[in-house]
Write an enzyme that holds these catalytic residues in place. Structure first.
Site, short mmCIF file in Angstrom:
data_model
loop_
_atom_site.label_atom_id
_atom_site.label_comp_id
_atom_site.label_asym_id
_atom_site.label_seq_id
_atom_site.Cartn_x
_atom_site.Cartn_y
_atom_site.Cartn_z
N SER A 118 0.84 -1.19 0.00
CA SER A 118 0.00 0.00 0.00
C SER A 118 0.87 1.24 0.00
O SER A 118 1.60 1.51 0.96
CB SER A 118 -0.90 0.02 1.23
OG SER A 118 -1.49 1.30 1.32
N HIS B 248 -1.18 -1.19 -4.35
CA HIS B 248 -2.45 -0.87 -3.68
C HIS B 248 -2.51 0.64 -3.45
O HIS B 248 -1.61 1.23 -2.85
CB HIS B 248 -2.56 -1.63 -2.36
CG HIS B 248 -3.88 -1.47 -1.67
ND1 HIS B 248 -4.99 -2.20 -2.01
CD2 HIS B 248 -4.27 -0.65 -0.66
CE1 HIS B 248 -6.02 -1.85 -1.24
NE2 HIS B 248 -5.61 -0.91 -0.41
N ASP C 157 -4.75 3.79 -1.99
CA ASP C 157 -5.84 4.15 -1.08
C ASP C 157 -6.31 5.58 -1.33
O ASP C 157 -5.56 6.53 -1.09
CB ASP C 157 -5.36 4.05 0.37
CG ASP C 157 -5.15 2.60 0.79
OD1 ASP C 157 -6.10 1.81 0.66
OD2 ASP C 157 -4.02 2.27 1.23
N MET D 192 -8.89 8.38 -0.13
CA MET D 192 -9.76 8.73 1.00
C MET D 192 -10.25 10.16 0.84
O MET D 192 -9.47 11.05 0.48
CB MET D 192 -8.96 8.65 2.31
CG MET D 192 -8.29 7.32 2.54
SD MET D 192 -7.35 7.37 4.07
CE MET D 192 -6.60 5.73 4.03
N HIS E 118 -8.41 1.33 -4.12
CA HIS E 118 -9.36 1.14 -3.02
C HIS E 118 -9.99 2.49 -2.70
O HIS E 118 -9.34 3.36 -2.12
CB HIS E 118 -8.57 0.57 -1.82
CG HIS E 118 -9.36 0.42 -0.57
ND1 HIS E 118 -8.77 0.21 0.66
CD2 HIS E 118 -10.69 0.43 -0.33
CE1 HIS E 118 -9.70 0.09 1.59
NE2 HIS E 118 -10.88 0.23 1.01
N MET F 78 -12.16 4.85 -0.68
CA MET F 78 -12.83 5.08 0.61
C MET F 78 -13.50 6.44 0.49
O MET F 78 -13.12 7.41 1.15
CB MET F 78 -11.80 5.03 1.74
CG MET F 78 -11.38 3.61 2.07
SD MET F 78 -9.80 3.53 2.94
CE MET F 78 -8.69 3.53 1.54
N MET G 113 -11.69 -5.54 5.21
CA MET G 113 -10.90 -4.62 6.04
C MET G 113 -10.60 -5.27 7.38
O MET G 113 -11.51 -5.69 8.10
CB MET G 113 -11.67 -3.31 6.27
CG MET G 113 -11.88 -2.46 5.02
SD MET G 113 -10.39 -2.15 4.06
CE MET G 113 -9.35 -1.32 5.26
N ASP H 74 -6.89 -6.28 4.06
CA ASP H 74 -6.32 -4.94 4.08
C ASP H 74 -6.30 -4.36 5.49
O ASP H 74 -7.35 -4.07 6.07
CB ASP H 74 -7.12 -4.04 3.13
CG ASP H 74 -6.46 -2.69 2.92
OD1 ASP H 74 -5.32 -2.50 3.38
OD2 ASP H 74 -7.10 -1.83 2.27
C1 DX5 Z 1 -6.48 1.62 5.48
C2 DX5 Z 1 -6.02 1.36 4.06
C3 DX5 Z 1 -4.95 0.34 4.00
C4 DX5 Z 1 -3.67 0.79 4.64
C5 DX5 Z 1 -2.94 -0.43 5.12
O1 DX5 Z 1 -7.57 2.46 5.44
O2 DX5 Z 1 -7.09 0.88 3.28
O3 DX5 Z 1 -4.71 -0.07 2.67
O4 DX5 Z 1 -2.85 1.53 3.77
O5 DX5 Z 1 -1.87 -0.01 5.87
P1 DX5 Z 1 -1.18 -0.93 6.99
O6 DX5 Z 1 -0.66 -2.16 6.29
O7 DX5 Z 1 -0.13 -0.04 7.53
O8 DX5 Z 1 -2.26 -1.29 7.99
ZN ZN Z 2 -6.58 -0.07 1.29
#
Ligand code: DX5
Ligand code: ZN
Length: 219
Positions: free
Chosen positions: A9, A34, A36, A38, A67, A69, A138, A176
């Protein structure tokens, strides 16, 4: 059975050295990048958006596992297809018409993913599982990297695997949040196909070796 996929990620990367970190993933045994996204509404944090993804895409040579969010993700399905996403995951909790969202993602040529929060039951996917390419379970509450793994995830992986088998679906199970070398093996044994790892990879002394280590454990 094919080997478990590892998806570092980039949320945990050094954003001042993004090209370097993307290239590290390119040259490692990782399978996917990956990404993220947000929005500060669906989750209490804002990560990065389209211009940064465009910069990542310029250097990445492995599939982009995006991903989302964000609330009302349908608004941006075409945008993320144009930005080169291979897998696009929307949150179950953010979709009023999940089935329609999944069809829209596939119509843009991407694999359709559904992410579910720790409190969301896998049983809610019973009617859509045959339309889902990847379920992102998650294993932390989404919004931040570096959180502790929620132990109840193992039960969810097993139950999801049973549902996939019962329905004859080809869905991959992605985990994840809080993935490390300590829980990787048990997750794979429970039925996981893809492991996302942020902090464990990027905060380690040798990220390339850490990815290799995860890949070997998860074989
Ligand atoms: C959390 C993200 C994850 C995050 C994982 O909201 O969706 O993808 O980056 O990070 P680690 O492996 O540090 O928990
Ligand atoms: Zn993620």
């Amino acid at each position: 059975m094919s080997k478990t996929k590892i998806a570092p990620s980039l949320l945990a990367a050094d954003f001042g050295n993004l090209q370097r970190d993307v290239e590290m993933v390119n040259n490692s045994e990782a399978d996917w990048h990956h990404i993220d996204i947000m929005d500060g509404v669906f989750v209490p944090n804002i990560s990065y958006g389209m211009p940064v993804l465009k910069a990542i895409q310029k250097h990445a040579n492995k599939p982009l596992d995006v991903h989302l969010m964000i609330v009302d993700p349908d608004r941006y399905i075409k945008t993320f297809a144009d930005l080169g996403a291979s897998v696009l995951s929307v949150h179950y909790e953010a979709c009023n018409h999940l089935h329609r969202s999944l069809q829209a993602i596939k119509a843009e040529g991407m694999k359709a993913g559904v992410a579910i929060n720790p409190h969301t039951s896998i049983n809610l996917l019973e009617e859509t599982i045959n339309d889902i390419d990847v379920v992102c379970l998650m294993s932390v509450n989404p919004g931040f990297g570096g959180q502790s793994f929620i132990e109840n995830t193992y039960e969810k992986v097993k139950a999801l695997k049973a549902l996939i088998n019962k329905k004859g679906a080809n869905t991959l199970i992605e985990i994840d949040g809080g993935v490390t070398s300590k829980n990787a093996k048990s997750l794979v044994e429970a039925g996981a196909d893809v492991l996302v790892a942020g902090s464990f990879v990027f905060k380690s002394d040798n990220p390339t070796e850490t990815i290799k280590e995860l890949k070997e454990i998860a074989e």
